[in-house]
Design a protein around this motif. Structure first.
Motif, PDB file in Angstrom:
ATOM      1  N   LYS A  41       0.835  -1.462  -0.322  1.00 56.89           N
ATOM      2  CA  LYS A  41      -0.027  -0.209   0.136  1.00 56.89           C
ATOM      3  C   LYS A  41       1.023   1.111  -0.361  1.00 56.89           C
ATOM      4  O   LYS A  41       0.592   2.180  -0.402  1.00 56.89           O
ATOM      5  CB  LYS A  41      -0.809   0.242   1.473  1.00 56.89           C
ATOM      6  N   SER A  42       1.713   1.205   1.298  1.00 56.57           N
ATOM      7  CA  SER A  42       3.374   2.267   1.126  1.00 56.57           C
ATOM      8  C   SER A  42       3.432   2.695   0.159  1.00 56.57           C
ATOM      9  O   SER A  42       4.012   3.907  -0.918  1.00 56.57           O
ATOM     10  CB  SER A  42       3.569   2.531   1.986  1.00 56.57           C
ATOM     11  N   THR A  43       3.390   1.175  -0.496  1.00 63.28           N
ATOM     12  CA  THR A  43       4.616   1.358  -2.819  1.00 63.28           C
ATOM     13  C   THR A  43       3.621   1.847  -3.229  1.00 63.28           C
ATOM     14  O   THR A  43       4.110   3.204  -4.014  1.00 63.28           O
ATOM     15  CB  THR A  43       5.219   0.147  -2.807  1.00 63.28           C
ATOM     16  N   ALA A 169      -2.775   9.942   0.864  1.00 62.33           N
ATOM     17  CA  ALA A 169      -2.065   9.687   3.063  1.00 62.33           C
ATOM     18  C   ALA A 169      -2.298   8.373   3.280  1.00 62.33           C
ATOM     19  O   ALA A 169      -2.511   7.365   2.618  1.00 62.33           O
ATOM     20  CB  ALA A 169      -3.824  10.101   3.462  1.00 62.33           C
ATOM     21  N   ASP A 170      -1.010   8.489   3.556  1.00 58.46           N
ATOM     22  CA  ASP A 170      -0.211   7.273   4.434  1.00 58.46           C
ATOM     23  C   ASP A 170      -0.626   6.645   5.518  1.00 58.46           C
ATOM     24  O   ASP A 170      -0.096   7.075   6.630  1.00 58.46           O
ATOM     25  CB  ASP A 170       0.597   6.677   3.982  1.00 58.46           C
ATOM     26  N   GLU A 171      -1.634   5.816   5.937  1.00 62.88           N
ATOM     27  CA  GLU A 171      -2.122   5.589   7.439  1.00 62.88           C
ATOM     28  C   GLU A 171      -2.622   6.549   8.166  1.00 62.88           C
ATOM     29  O   GLU A 171      -1.837   7.061   9.356  1.00 62.88           O
ATOM     30  CB  GLU A 171      -1.654   4.180   7.851  1.00 62.88           C
ATOM     31  N   PRO A 172      -3.345   8.074   7.975  1.00 63.04           N
ATOM     32  CA  PRO A 172      -2.823   8.983   8.743  1.00 63.04           C
ATOM     33  C   PRO A 172      -3.790   8.602  10.169  1.00 63.04           C
ATOM     34  O   PRO A 172      -4.226   9.867  10.229  1.00 63.04           O
ATOM     35  CB  PRO A 172      -4.479   9.706   7.524  1.00 63.04           C
TER      36      PRO A 172
HETATM   37 MG   LIG Z   1       2.731   1.198   4.605  1.00 67.80          MG
END
Ligand SMILES: [Mg+2]
Ligand SMILES: Nc1ncnc2c1ncn2[C@@H]1O[C@H](COP(=O)(O)OP(=O)(O)OP(=O)(O)O)[C@@H](O)[C@H]1O
Lengths: 274, 343
Positions: A41-43, A169-172
């Protein structure tokens, strides 16, 4: 509009972070990306602004083709794409206003940044951004003196100060307690609707994704394995994405809008009023 | 075995206990080798002992004479090895203990470090100590101009040194530098700068541009302190930058800031307390160093002290030294106050 065409990401150590991702995210859409830890996901989210360079394929943000090798082009791209992080990433020792003004960097001459002497218009923009997340009165407080939820709002204001077309937004809300998580998600949703900013959010919690997003993308092992409107993301579908049955850890509960954030039932979101 | 059965057998002689493992016995052969090393060291010490000046130490039952020292050294080495072996200390530990004793013996005997000499020199030390204990207070005011020079040298060197040190630190740390090559190059240059001590720089600059004799002492002094300060600040600060929280840095990158902006906005605020505290530390070092730099022909309080030393005016030297201690203490208190305000 953001389009991924056959995007691959191979990390320097040879690990394949994304493989053959094809996506089209429309302007003004609110997309939640779900998947287990390590799914990529982050990637995925970081390839959009070049924090992770993709290794093959074509990526377009708006009309522009992203070129991860050109630093100047990347900076221009990043000025149009704001990013929000799980750990807020504020400079805790300086004021809220100065943190928000970091979002004006791309439009500010370097000498002004060096002296910390911003144009009046930029300051006004920063104040407007703070107003939008409701903490303009905290402008001259040190960022470290704010609560977690307030700090994440400062981070949102920093992004708004960029006047972005896209918010990533990365796991905000992953480090916030459930009621605060809902408040911050509502802020994001409202901003997306008011300003028509394309918003892509990584999520751990299925109920949040269903309550606030228009569309859900499911990832597993660097591949997109589900892509559809919230209505289609039923428990069975998500269990297929996760390759396990859903548990209590997949929801955040808290003061969710009643009747919406119930796992075991696919809930339409979109028309959320607040 | 059930728990009740367990309880009834507890305490009885028939209870089977799993054997407790014993600490492994270190290899005797290796320890024998270590003893051999100790003997080799003894032979070396015996062969190179200084038989010229013989010192006799009466212990009552026996009188030691200086050439006997290596024998005592050998006895201590062997005893240590024996203790280590009996305590089942591993062979590496035994080697470490042996190395420690051998090295301190060797180093101490090379510089003739012994406390036994001090009493015999007392008659020499005493009158000077007397002069030191009776400082000429009025002299402090006589050298106020020299004090002024020392403090201005320290201020100028600190300010410029910190500014240049900041830039170099930003270039040296891989977190804030444009690329790895720049970072490596600056680090290499910086180690060269640091390898020359302050007095070394002072000698160089006095040789190049002239010292007090040409009225250029303070100039050479400032340049020397400057190089010294750059080395320290760049080193300490670049290490502080290495350990900065990467989150805000990434956020600045993601907002489209360029390298200079991101270093200024995301890194500088994080390292600012450290930077200020290094600056104050370096200022203190400069005041102290100026006493030593006077010897090599750089102006300031150091040259005044040198002059008085050459005249054997120990009461004046004492006055200067005490004033120096006071100034350093004041600077230290001031910097502690600032640091507390800042953190
Ligand atoms: Mg991540
Ligand atoms: N810089 C890197 N170098 C090598 N491998 C990496 C790097 N960053 C991530 N990975 C690997 O890529 C995979 C996907 O990581 P990613 O961070 O995108 O997962 P994620 O879905 O965001 O997980 P989480 O929910 O834990 O944040 C993981 O297996 C991770 O180990």
């Amino acid at each position: 509009m953001i389009t991924f065409e056959n995007i691959d990401v191979v990390y320097p150590n040879g690990y394949k972070g994304l493989s053959n991702v094809n996506l089209q995210i429309n302007k003004g859409e609110f997309v939640a990306i779900v998947g287990l830890s390590g799914a990529g996901k982050s990637t995925l989210i970081r390839t959009v602004n070049g924090l992770v360079p993709f290794t093959s394929g074509t990526l377009r943000v708006g009309d522009e083709v992203v070129d991860p090798r050109s630093k100047a082009k990347l900076r221009r791209l990043r000025s149009r794409v704001g990013m929000i992080f799980q750990s807020f990433n504020l400079v805790t020792r300086v004021s809220v206003l100065n943190n928000v003004l970091v979002g004006r960097s791309a439009e500010t001459p370097t000498w002004r940044s060096l002296l910390g002497w911003y144009r009046a218009e930029d300051k006004e923009l920063a104040f407007q951004s703070l107003e939008r997340v409701g903490i303009v009165d905290k402008a001259y407080m040190r960022a470290s003196s704010l609560s977690g939820g307030q700090q994440q709002r400062v981070a949102i204001a920093r992004v708004l100060a960029q006047d972005p077309e896209v918010i990533l937004a990365d796991e905000p809300v992953a480090s916030l307690d459930p009621p605060t998580a809902h408040k911050v998600m509502r802020d994001l949703r409202r901003i997306q609707q008011e300003l028509g900013i394309t918003t892509i959010v990584n999520m751990h919690h299925l109920d949040l994704a269903r309550s606030y997003a228009d569309r859900i993308i499911g990832m597993r092992a660097g591949e997109v394995v589900f892509d559809g409107p919230v209505e289609e993301a039923t428990d069975a579908v998500i269990e297929e994405v996760y390759q396990r049955s859903l548990t209590a850890e997949d929801i955040v509960a808290g003061d969710a809008v009643p009747g919406r954030a119930v796992p075991g039932r696919a809930v339409p979101a979109a028309k959320l009023q607040d | 075995m059930s728990t009740t059965a367990d309880a009834t057998t507890r305490g009885s002689a028939t209870l089977e206990v799993t054997p407790r493992p014993e600490a492994p016995r270190p290899s005797g052969l290796v320890y024998l080798g270590l003893a051999g090393l100790a003997v080799l060291a003894f032979i070396l010490f015996w062969a190179t002992r200084d038989s010229g000046d013989i010192l006799l130490i009466p212990l009552g039952f026996v009188t030691l004479w200086a050439p006997l020292y290596p024998v005592i050294g050998l006895a201590v080495m062997l005893l240590t090895l024996l203790v280590c072996y009996r305590a089942r200390i591993g062979t590496m530990g035994g080697f470490g203990a042996l190395a420690f004793i051998t090295m301190s013996y060797w180093a101490g005997s090379t510089v003739n470090f012994t406390l036994l000499e001090i009493p015999s020199r007392w008659s020499n030390v005493e009158p000077r100590l007397r002069a030191f204990l009776d400082p000429n207070w009025s002299y402090i005011w006589t050298v106020r101009d020299q004090w002024l020079i020392t403090i201005s040298m320290a201020v100028v060197a600190t300010l410029i040194g910190c500014a240049i040190g900041l830039v170099l630190a930003m270039l040296a740390s891989p977190v804030s530098s444009p690329n790895k090559g720049v970072s490596q190059a600056i680090k290499a240059v910086n180690s060269v700068v640091r390898s020359i001590p302050d007095v070394g720089w002072a000698l160089l600059f006095v040789a190049f541009i002239g010292g007090t004799a040409h009225g250029l002492g303070p100039m050479a002094g400032v340049l020397a302190l400057l190089m010294f300060n750059i080395g320290i600040v760049a080193k300490l600060l670049s290490e502080t930058i290495d350990s900065v929280n990467p989150g805000p840095v990434e956020a600045a990158d993601a907002a489209g800031a360029n390298l200079t902006q991101r270093n200024r906005l995301a890194i500088l605020p994080q390292v600012l307390p450290g930077f200020v505290s290094y600056g104050l530390y370096v200022f203190e070092l400069n005041i102290r160093a100026s006493a030593a730099l006077g010897i090599v022909g750089v102006g300031g309080i150091g040259s005044a002290m040198m002059l008085q030393l050459n005249r054997f005016a120990f009461e004046n030297v004492a006055a200067i030294l005490i004033a120096l201690i006071l100034v350093v203490l004041l600077v230290d208190m001031f910097s502690m106050y600032i640091r507390r305000k800042l953190l």
